[in-house]
Design a protein around this motif. Sequence first.
Motif, short mmCIF file in Angstrom:
data_model
loop_
_atom_site.label_atom_id
_atom_site.label_comp_id
_atom_site.label_asym_id
_atom_site.label_seq_id
_atom_site.Cartn_x
_atom_site.Cartn_y
_atom_site.Cartn_z
N TYR A 112 0.83 -1.20 0.00
CA TYR A 112 0.00 0.00 0.00
C TYR A 112 0.87 1.25 0.00
CZ TYR A 112 0.89 0.23 5.08
OH TYR A 112 1.49 0.29 6.31
N TYR A 113 0.22 2.38 -0.25
CA TYR A 113 0.87 3.69 -0.28
C TYR A 113 0.47 4.51 0.94
CZ TYR A 113 2.25 3.15 -5.20
OH TYR A 113 2.81 2.72 -6.38
N ASN A 114 1.40 5.34 1.41
CA ASN A 114 1.12 6.45 2.30
C ASN A 114 1.38 7.73 1.53
OD1 ASN A 114 0.49 4.81 4.46
ND2 ASN A 114 2.51 4.94 5.40
N ILE A 115 0.53 8.72 1.72
CA ILE A 115 0.66 9.95 0.95
C ILE A 115 0.33 11.14 1.85
CG2 ILE A 115 -1.72 9.98 0.09
CD1 ILE A 115 -0.56 10.95 -2.61
N SER A 116 0.98 12.27 1.61
CA SER A 116 0.70 13.48 2.37
C SER A 116 0.83 14.69 1.46
CB SER A 116 1.67 13.61 3.56
OG SER A 116 3.00 13.81 3.10
N ILE A 117 0.18 15.77 1.86
CA ILE A 117 0.25 17.03 1.14
C ILE A 117 0.30 18.15 2.17
CG2 ILE A 117 -2.27 17.23 0.92
CD1 ILE A 117 -1.79 18.52 -1.82
N GLU A 118 1.08 19.20 1.87
CA GLU A 118 1.30 20.26 2.85
C GLU A 118 1.42 21.61 2.15
OE1 GLU A 118 4.06 19.70 6.36
OE2 GLU A 118 5.20 21.22 5.23
N ILE A 119 0.83 22.62 2.76
CA ILE A 119 0.96 23.99 2.26
C ILE A 119 1.24 24.92 3.44
CG2 ILE A 119 -0.58 23.67 0.28
CD1 ILE A 119 -2.71 25.18 1.94
N GLU A 120 1.92 26.02 3.16
CA GLU A 120 2.16 27.06 4.15
C GLU A 120 1.63 28.37 3.59
OE1 GLU A 120 5.74 28.96 6.93
OE2 GLU A 120 6.12 27.25 5.60
N VAL A 121 0.77 29.03 4.36
CA VAL A 121 0.10 30.24 3.89
C VAL A 121 0.23 31.33 4.94
CG1 VAL A 121 -2.06 31.20 3.00
CG2 VAL A 121 -1.59 28.77 2.73
N SER A 122 0.42 32.57 4.49
CA SER A 122 0.46 33.71 5.39
C SER A 122 -0.96 34.15 5.72
CB SER A 122 1.22 34.88 4.76
OG SER A 122 2.57 34.52 4.52
N ASP A 123 -1.17 34.58 6.94
CA ASP A 123 -2.51 34.97 7.36
C ASP A 123 -3.07 36.13 6.55
OD1 ASP A 123 -2.50 33.01 9.20
OD2 ASP A 123 -2.42 34.29 10.98
N TYR A 124 -2.19 37.04 6.14
CA TYR A 124 -2.69 38.22 5.41
C TYR A 124 -3.28 37.85 4.04
CZ TYR A 124 1.49 38.27 2.43
OH TYR A 124 2.47 37.95 1.53
N GLU A 125 -2.98 36.65 3.53
CA GLU A 125 -3.52 36.21 2.25
C GLU A 125 -4.94 35.65 2.38
OE1 GLU A 125 -0.96 33.60 0.02
OE2 GLU A 125 0.80 34.27 1.14
N LEU A 126 -5.40 35.45 3.61
CA LEU A 126 -6.65 34.74 3.84
C LEU A 126 -7.75 35.68 4.32
CD1 LEU A 126 -5.12 31.70 5.77
CD2 LEU A 126 -5.63 31.84 3.32
N ASP A 127 -8.97 35.24 4.07
CA ASP A 127 -10.12 35.95 4.61
C ASP A 127 -10.25 35.66 6.10
OD1 ASP A 127 -10.61 36.89 2.11
OD2 ASP A 127 -12.19 35.44 1.64
N SER A 128 -11.20 36.30 6.74
CA SER A 128 -11.38 36.11 8.17
C SER A 128 -11.75 34.67 8.51
CB SER A 128 -12.46 37.06 8.70
OG SER A 128 -13.69 36.84 8.00
N GLU A 129 -12.41 33.97 7.59
CA GLU A 129 -12.70 32.55 7.74
C GLU A 129 -12.32 31.85 6.44
OE1 GLU A 129 -16.68 31.71 8.81
OE2 GLU A 129 -16.69 33.04 10.55
N THR A 130 -11.45 30.84 6.52
CA THR A 130 -11.02 30.11 5.32
C THR A 130 -11.21 28.61 5.54
OG1 THR A 130 -9.37 31.80 4.78
CG2 THR A 130 -9.11 29.65 3.75
#
Length: 321
Positions: A206-224
């Motif tokens: 079988y496979y194990n898989i992962s995905i990851e992102i890093e985002v700055s808060d100023y790029e986001l709305d008040s609720e994301t």
Amino acid sequence: MDHRTGSFGYVGMLLFSLFAVLPVVKSLEILDIEGPGVVVNGSTSQIVLDCDYDITEFDKPGLVVKWYFNRQPFPVYQWIPSKVPQDLGILKGRLNLNYEVSEDQFSKHRALAIVNPTTDLTGEYTCLISSFESEAYKRKNLIIYAPAEDLSMTYSKPREDNVIITCRAGGIFPAPNIAIFRSSSSSKEFIESAKVESQLHPEYGYYNISIEIEVSDYELDSETMFECVLTIPGTEYRVQEKILYFPGHLTTPTPEEVEPEDVEELLEEMENIENDQSLEEEGDGGNSRPHTAESVSSAERVLSSLSFLSVLASLHLLFLH
């Protein structure tokens, strides 16, 4: 008229007449390979791939049926109507050799009857039939997939002004696709810059898989809302997980700023959270898995405030002494 030309014309007409009355011999033809294209691992005790063909009387004396796996040069199954079927290669000991697709002696053992199919038998199957006169072949893909054993989505804040979103899945086969989307009240966006890591564990299959992102808060709305989507190519398998993120940093009041009424409010808030969680569990019937988290949630506020209560208790004991 030239004598040679007349003779050739006469012979030509004679040959044309001869071929016109001879029967046209039809060659071998495979009509279709019938059977499932997608199977869930462990869902059935037997699957059948049936190589349905047409043959003539001219083909019957030399008929041979062979099956190949993933275009390898050696067959995994062979049947000659005058002999018993043979299982070979990866299918050795994994076929029901007594299975008969019909009572006709020239077609009854043409099918593959795979017993307890597992993920390692995912691949391309080729049916080849041949005789003294001709041969024909046809291919079919079979996917035996294992759904993910687990799918989780978490977040962490390495700094006050950014967030890392991580989604992980394990125990899945064949190699899946994974993606992250983020959405607000006005739009939904596929994040192309996400980092994907996939690892095959051949000893377990079988496979194990992962995905990851890093985002700055100023790029986001008040609720994301972040959504992780896991799929298996060639199948309809699709699962998703979501996490709700509120940008911002939780400020911590000093002990001097904590009033008695604040302590009472915190205790009431803890009690309300426990009641809400109990109602959610009863409503889900115990079948739903956690799928939402907030960077500034009520639970986190209570956990952070427990330290304040500890400080207050220490100060109270100090004053008593």
